[in-house]
Design a protein around this motif. Structure first.
Motif, PDB file in Angstrom:
ATOM      1  N   THR A  25       3.801 -18.072  -9.732  1.00  0.00           N
ATOM      2  CA  THR A  25       2.771 -19.120  -9.740  1.00  0.00           C
ATOM      3  C   THR A  25       2.798 -19.928 -11.039  1.00  0.00           C
ATOM      4  N   ASP A  26       3.537 -19.436 -12.066  1.00  0.00           N
ATOM      5  CA  ASP A  26       3.572 -20.300 -13.249  1.00  0.00           C
ATOM      6  C   ASP A  26       4.956 -20.699 -13.750  1.00  0.00           C
ATOM      7  N   ARG A  27       6.056 -20.243 -13.075  1.00  0.00           N
ATOM      8  CA  ARG A  27       7.377 -20.640 -13.573  1.00  0.00           C
ATOM      9  C   ARG A  27       8.444 -20.348 -12.540  1.00  0.00           C
ATOM     10  N   GLU A  28       9.616 -20.961 -12.751  1.00  0.00           N
ATOM     11  CA  GLU A  28      10.733 -20.718 -11.843  1.00  0.00           C
ATOM     12  C   GLU A  28      11.855 -20.023 -12.619  1.00  0.00           C
ATOM     13  N   TYR A  29      12.464 -18.993 -12.012  1.00  0.00           N
ATOM     14  CA  TYR A  29      13.529 -18.247 -12.700  1.00  0.00           C
ATOM     15  C   TYR A  29      14.814 -18.408 -11.888  1.00  0.00           C
ATOM     16  N   GLU A  30      15.787 -19.114 -12.471  1.00  0.00           N
ATOM     17  CA  GLU A  30      17.069 -19.348 -11.787  1.00  0.00           C
ATOM     18  C   GLU A  30      17.887 -18.051 -11.800  1.00  0.00           C
ATOM     19  N   LEU A  31      18.415 -17.678 -10.647  1.00  0.00           N
ATOM     20  CA  LEU A  31      19.124 -16.389 -10.550  1.00  0.00           C
ATOM     21  C   LEU A  31      20.368 -16.505  -9.677  1.00  0.00           C
ATOM     22  N   ASP A  32      21.350 -15.623  -9.950  1.00  0.00           N
ATOM     23  CA  ASP A  32      22.510 -15.498  -9.058  1.00  0.00           C
ATOM     24  C   ASP A  32      22.338 -14.301  -8.112  1.00  0.00           C
ATOM     25  N   VAL A  33      21.605 -13.299  -8.594  1.00  0.00           N
ATOM     26  CA  VAL A  33      21.477 -12.043  -7.821  1.00  0.00           C
ATOM     27  C   VAL A  33      20.019 -11.576  -7.873  1.00  0.00           C
ATOM     28  N   ILE A  34      19.523 -11.152  -6.710  1.00  0.00           N
ATOM     29  CA  ILE A  34      18.191 -10.512  -6.690  1.00  0.00           C
ATOM     30  C   ILE A  34      18.371  -9.053  -6.273  1.00  0.00           C
ATOM     31  N   VAL A  35      17.787  -8.158  -7.057  1.00  0.00           N
ATOM     32  CA  VAL A  35      17.835  -6.727  -6.719  1.00  0.00           C
ATOM     33  C   VAL A  35      16.412  -6.290  -6.372  1.00  0.00           C
ATOM     34  N   LEU A  36      16.276  -5.741  -5.169  1.00  0.00           N
ATOM     35  CA  LEU A  36      14.960  -5.260  -4.736  1.00  0.00           C
ATOM     36  C   LEU A  36      14.849  -3.766  -5.009  1.00  0.00           C
ATOM     37  N   ALA A  37      13.975  -3.433  -5.921  1.00  0.00           N
ATOM     38  CA  ALA A  37      13.673  -1.994  -6.180  1.00  0.00           C
ATOM     39  C   ALA A  37      12.196  -1.820  -5.896  1.00  0.00           C
ATOM     40  N   THR A  38      11.809  -2.285  -4.713  1.00  0.00           N
ATOM     41  CA  THR A  38      10.387  -2.433  -4.387  1.00  0.00           C
ATOM     42  C   THR A  38       9.815  -1.275  -3.578  1.00  0.00           C
ATOM     43  N   GLY A  39      10.583  -0.216  -3.418  1.00  0.00           N
ATOM     44  CA  GLY A  39      10.036   0.995  -2.823  1.00  0.00           C
ATOM     45  C   GLY A  39      10.162   1.059  -1.310  1.00  0.00           C
ATOM     46  N   PHE A  40       9.376   1.945  -0.740  1.00  0.00           N
ATOM     47  CA  PHE A  40       9.586   2.368   0.641  1.00  0.00           C
ATOM     48  C   PHE A  40       8.273   2.430   1.420  1.00  0.00           C
ATOM     49  N   ASP A  41       8.400   2.300   2.723  1.00  0.00           N
ATOM     50  CA  ASP A  41       7.299   2.679   3.599  1.00  0.00           C
ATOM     51  C   ASP A  41       7.390   4.207   3.678  1.00  0.00           C
ATOM     52  N   ALA A  42       6.794   4.836   2.674  1.00  0.00           N
ATOM     53  CA  ALA A  42       7.083   6.250   2.411  1.00  0.00           C
ATOM     54  C   ALA A  42       6.344   7.192   3.359  1.00  0.00           C
ATOM     55  N   ILE A  43       6.820   8.364   3.428  1.00  0.00           N
ATOM     56  CA  ILE A  43       6.228   9.548   4.081  1.00  0.00           C
ATOM     57  C   ILE A  43       6.118   9.408   5.599  1.00  0.00           C
ATOM     58  N   THR A  44       5.339   8.422   6.065  1.00  0.00           N
ATOM     59  CA  THR A  44       5.203   8.296   7.520  1.00  0.00           C
ATOM     60  C   THR A  44       6.250   7.343   8.111  1.00  0.00           C
ATOM     61  N   GLY A  45       6.758   6.412   7.281  1.00  0.00           N
ATOM     62  CA  GLY A  45       7.645   5.352   7.791  1.00  0.00           C
ATOM     63  C   GLY A  45       8.832   5.915   8.555  1.00  0.00           C
ATOM     64  N   SER A  46       9.488   6.917   7.985  1.00  0.00           N
ATOM     65  CA  SER A  46      10.714   7.407   8.611  1.00  0.00           C
ATOM     66  C   SER A  46      10.416   8.120   9.927  1.00  0.00           C
ATOM     67  N   LEU A  47       9.253   8.745  10.050  1.00  0.00           N
ATOM     68  CA  LEU A  47       8.922   9.429  11.309  1.00  0.00           C
ATOM     69  C   LEU A  47       8.546   8.411  12.381  1.00  0.00           C
ATOM     70  N   LEU A  48       7.747   7.418  11.970  1.00  0.00           N
ATOM     71  CA  LEU A  48       7.320   6.418  12.954  1.00  0.00           C
ATOM     72  C   LEU A  48       8.513   5.608  13.457  1.00  0.00           C
ATOM     73  N   ASN A  49       9.553   5.550  12.651  1.00  0.00           N
ATOM     74  CA  ASN A  49      10.757   4.820  13.018  1.00  0.00           C
ATOM     75  C   ASN A  49      11.546   5.492  14.141  1.00  0.00           C
ATOM     76  N   LEU A  50      11.207   6.741  14.450  1.00  0.00           N
ATOM     77  CA  LEU A  50      11.978   7.484  15.460  1.00  0.00           C
ATOM     78  C   LEU A  50      11.398   7.320  16.864  1.00  0.00           C
ATOM     79  N   GLY A  51      10.354   6.506  16.999  1.00  0.00           N
ATOM     80  CA  GLY A  51       9.804   6.206  18.320  1.00  0.00           C
ATOM     81  C   GLY A  51       9.265   7.431  19.042  1.00  0.00           C
ATOM     82  N   PHE A  52       8.474   8.243  18.371  1.00  0.00           N
ATOM     83  CA  PHE A  52       7.941   9.456  19.009  1.00  0.00           C
ATOM     84  C   PHE A  52       6.868   9.114  20.041  1.00  0.00           C
ATOM     85  N   VAL A  53       7.025   9.672  21.226  1.00  0.00           N
ATOM     86  CA  VAL A  53       5.977   9.602  22.250  1.00  0.00           C
ATOM     87  C   VAL A  53       5.754  11.037  22.729  1.00  0.00           C
TER      88      VAL A  53
END
Ligand code: NAP
Length: 865
Positions: free
Chosen positions: A369-397
């Motif tokens: 919101t206050d500046r622009e940063y010119e980049l060649d590469v973006i690295v996402l180290a923004t974490g995970f949909d942790a703990i439940t994410g991987s189980l919900l991804n398996l489509g359990f019914v």
């Protein structure tokens, strides 16, 4: 095994990390089941197959972060570094997969898209993205807790970026050359803290986008030299001993109880030492109240901030790196190598995206919101949909077509973090609400796989088709886990522990925060009670086990005791028993300063004995206060007027009564009936002399805790039978009433917690000696010819106490004999809890009940009725 498009096996294992590899081995080689495994990764390794970013490394020591179940693996594998890097852990897991010969059961590069229960066939069907299906009676979901990356969905325009975008957990296997590039890293969690120093060395310029500064303690990595490696290979048993008995599942030294109980210099010296040493010990081995007391936590938090300010040269940058919005350790503690030093480099810039959030990614830049940063590469180290994410991804019914995603719409509901009602025969390895976040994962995983295998064996042996928990067990577990979580500071952070890192995800109870020993004790209790809380086939589930019913604060105390390598009382020598009982003083609130303590003595039948009088504010000037003669507990063989000093001081303050504690002779040196003779003599002495201290001899109450409750009950009978003092009331706190009691609670809570039925029996034996009759009314007041004419009684029992029923039975017998009696049972509390006031808020209930019970009696007498 070649993939078949429709196959059927006994068990399906999803995931080929630590959990999946061990599960396949366990089910196939120990239970003799046919097993198939699936994993989206191209090979074994789980999280260590995916997370190949530069700097990826484990921050639990290699020797502890590894399997413990196989002697062969432990002997043969040699770690090269104190903390293993990702390639070495991956090699280790590949080595284990080969050693166990489990690769052949897995199909890799397979995405599981649905996992559906058929209640007619009692089987699960797993379907993969390419249409393959596999059915099995049992499913083990070993999909880990941090493997569904957020992948930048929160950054508008990311897909328009013309440069390269890498997610840390999807790093290209061939590596990335960042030389000469302008790189932006978003995220400063454990991953960011590892990747940033490495990228800074390569990139032309590195911009770090930080939303929340993070505490980090030095990792202290170093090579394991060959002699040490050889020693490790030979002595791994010793090295790993006690791991499972410690908070984090690694054999770290136990902490001092409180950061606030030591002077600042001593505290600083301790922090300095652990900082130099590096690793998780800064948290686990410094002070035991860092995660439960904000003031204690502040001491560690401020120490870390000081070290950041010392390390980072630019004061503005240093200040930006200092975490202040959450207590230390309430986000997963990070460990660092040159992380803070990296900000002294000329090619590194720190951007605060808390004050100026990222609003757009353009083709060439990240715009805040206050500046622009010119980049060649973006690295996402923004974490995970942790703990439940991987189980919900398996489509359990599950049963009745209910999707797991719907059942968990408001947050996970589980039993032990391993089972979900409506989802039979499914085991979630280190699932939500298990000790996952705070328990060294390979060991936590082994425990869960062992539990699942034992449950499966139990089902197969019984000839039933299913094992399944129920909503009652889930509710009890959810309440327990939430209660424990809320006793800690963890809810004070917006972390993945709380589900707060993913927009829209419910903030809920995802983690069991009581530590490994407590969690293990709870699971062990479930197993010992034939899988209490689970139905096997159509049989009704045995009730929720005691360990899962504990008041959360009590559970935390029990957890702390388990970490102290304390022997069960029944295995203690007399000296050890006495020391343990005196140790309860550490768990008690101090005596209010308004209470005056008078040291005195009384003449007992054998000797002059010390006694103590607690005078509430103004006692001597007010005059004519009610008097409580309090007999301490300790099973007749232990305890003292020192050990009960704090509860008695508080009792005096809270009730506005004078409290007198006489010491009495202990067995076995002075066996039965010495204790009852002394305590009765003390009661008579109080009646004769208490007026000197402002006490009203016409308003005396006898009270006692545990064995002291028995002595109080006997003293009340003797006062009636021997023309002794007229008593206003008797208050019996979880008394042991009969040496030979044969009650349901002695069976149900035979193992405790805190005191076992055997320990109680041992203490009685110490008191009665070889010859004294247990049937004497002086030993077992319930056997008195008549209970009529005794003073009104209050019996307070604790639900999870082997001695619960004998006290309650005595209360009912008194009532039947016409004695005005009240019996109160405190749910979730344990024997001895009256002595834990500093850690268990509900201890206050005891004195409230006592006050409520005595109030009408004392006031009636006061007005002369
Ligand atoms: P994380 O702890 O969730 O950290 C994610 C980082 O990204 C945080 O700094 C977060 O900021 C930031 N972030 C997320 N969304 C953002 C947004 N929209 N805008 C700006 N910043 C954003 O994830 P992680 O670092 O990958 O670690 C996850 C877990 O993996 C660890 O806690 C640990 O259990 C495990 N891990 C272990 C190791 C190891 O053994 N050494 C290494 C790496 C990871 P906020 O704090 O403001 O949300």
């Amino acid at each position: 095994m070649p993939a078949e498009s429709n196959s059927s096996v006994d068990a399906i294992v999803i995931g080929a990390g630590f959990g999946g590899l061990y599960a396949v081995h366990k089910l196939r080689d120990e239970l003799g089941l046919t097993v198939r495994g699936f994993d989206l990764a191209g090979g074994p390794g789980g999280t260590w197959w995916w997370n190949r970013y530069p700097g990826a490394r484990c921050d639990i020591e290699s020797i502890h972060y590894s399997y413990s179940f196989s002697d062969e693996i432990q002997r043969e594998w040699e770690w090269s570094e104190r903390y293993p890097a990702q390639p070495e852990i991956l090699s280790y897991l590949e080595f284990c997969a080969d050693k166990l010969d489990v690769r052949k059961e897995f199909t890799f590069n397979k995405r599981v898209t649905s996992t559906v229960w058929d209640d007619t066939d009692k089987t699960w069907t797993v379907t993969t993205e390419d249409g393959e299906t596999c059915t099995a009676r049992f499913v083990i979901a070993a999909t880990g807790n941090v493997n569904i990356p957020k992948l930048g969905k929160e950054f508008p325009g990311l897909e328009e970026f013309a440069g390269e975008v890498y997610a840390s957990s999807r790093w290209p296997h061939e590596g990335v050359d960042l030389t000469g590039k302008r790189v932006g890293v978003i995220g400063t969690g454990s991953t960011g803290i590892q990747i940033i120093p490495v990228i800074a060395q390569q990139a032309a310029h590195l911009t770090v986008f930080q939303r929340t500064p993070n505490y980090a303690v030095p990792l202290g990595n170093k090579p394991v030299e060959p002699p040490q490696r050889r020693w490790n290979a030979e002595n791994w048993r010793e090295l790993r001993a006690h791991s499972r008995d410690r908070l984090l599942g690694a054999p770290y030294e136990n902490p001092e109880p409180s950061a606030l109980a030591v002077d600042p210099d001593e505290r600083r010296a301790r922090f300095d030492e652990l900082w130099r040493q590096g690793g998780f010990q800064f948290l686990t081995s410094s002070y035991g109240d860092l995660l439960t007391d904000e003031r204690a936590n502040d001491t560690a938090a401020e120490y870390v901030r000081e070290r950041i300010r010392e390390t980072v040269k630019d004061p503005k940058t240093a200040e930006l790196l200092c975490p202040t919005d959450h207590p230390y350790g309430t986000k997963r503690p990070a460990l660092e190598t040159d992380y803070f030093l990296t900000y002294n480099r000329d090619n590194v810039e720190l951007v605060d995206v808390r004050s100026a959030p990222i609003e757009q990614v353009t083709a060439t830049s990240v715009r805040t919101t206050d500046r622009e940063y010119e980049l060649d590469v973006i690295v996402l180290a923004t974490g995970f949909d942790a703990i439940t994410g991987s189980l919900l991804n398996l489509g359990f019914v599950g049963r009745d077509g209910v999707a797991l995603a719907d059942r968990w719409a408001d947050g996970p509901k589980t039993y032990l973090g391993i089972s979900v009602s409506g989802f039979p025969n499914l085991f979630t390895i280190t699932g939500p609400q298990s000790a996952v976040a705070l328990y060294n994962n390979p060991l936590a995983i082994e425990d869960h796989v062992d539990f699942a295998a034992a449950a499966i064996k139990r089902v197969l042996d019984s000839g039933a088709a299913t094992i399944e928990t129920n909503e009652e067990a889930e509710r009890a577990w959810g309440k327990e886990v939430e209660g424990i979580l809320n006793r800690t500071l963890l809810p004070k952070a917006n972390s993945w522990y709380m589900g707060a890192n993913v927009p829209g995800k419910p903030r809920a109870t995802y983690v069991f925060a009581g530590g490994a020993p407590l969690y293990r004790a709870m699971c062990a209790d479930v197993m010992a009670r034939d899988f209490a809380g689970f139905s096997i086939g159509d049989a009704p589930a045995p009730g929720i086990p005691p360990m899962v019913q504990l008041d959360p604060a009590v559970a935390m105390v029990v957890g702390a005791m388990l970490q102290q390598d304390m022997k069960p009382l029944e295995e203690c020598t007399l000296e050890e028993t006495r020391e343990a009982i005196e140790g309860f003083a550490l768990l008690q609130d101090p005596i209010p300063s308004s209470v005056r303590v008078v040291e005195t003595s009384y003449r007992g039948p054998a000797d002059e004995r010390p006694a103590r009088i607690y005078l509430p504010e103004g006692a001597e000037s007010t005059g004519s206060l009610p008097v409580i003669v309090y007999f301490h507990g300790g099973g007749f063989v232990a305890g003292s007027i020192d050990a009960c000093a704090r509860p008695c001081g508080n009792l005096a303050a809270e009730l506005g009564a004078i409290v007198v504690t006489p010491s009495y002779r202990l067995a076995p040196e002075a066996p039965f009936p010495a204790a009852t003779d002394d305590t009765y003599a003390a009661l008579c002495w109080v009646a004769d002399t208490i007026a000197e201290h402002g006490g009203d001899p016409a308003r005396i109450v006898v009270m006692g805790e545990s064995a002291g409750g028995q002595l109080a009950a006997v003293a009340a009978q003797r006062a009636r039978d021997e023309n002794g003092p007229e008593l206003l009331a008797q208050v019996l706190l979880y008394p042991t009433i009969d040496a030979e009691a044969d009650t349901a609670s002695r069976v149900e809570y035979a193992a405790g917690p805190v005191i076992s039925a055997d320990a109680a029996r041992g203490m009685w034996a110490g008191y009665l000696g070889e010859t004294s009759p247990a049937s004497s009314v002086l030993a077992s007041p319930a056997r008195a010819e008549s209970l009529a004419g005794l003073p009104p009684a209050l019996v307070v029992s604790c639900e999870c106490d082997p001695l619960r029923d004998e006290g309650e039975d005595y209360g009912r017998a008194l009532e039947a004999a016409g004695v005005p009696t009240r019996v109160v049972r405190l749910e979730g509390l344990v024997h001895g809890v009256y002595n834990m006031s500093a850690y268990v808020p509900r201890v206050a209930e005891f004195n409230r009940y006592v006050a409520e019970f005595l109030q009408p009696l004392t006031s009636r007498t006061a007005v002369g009725v």
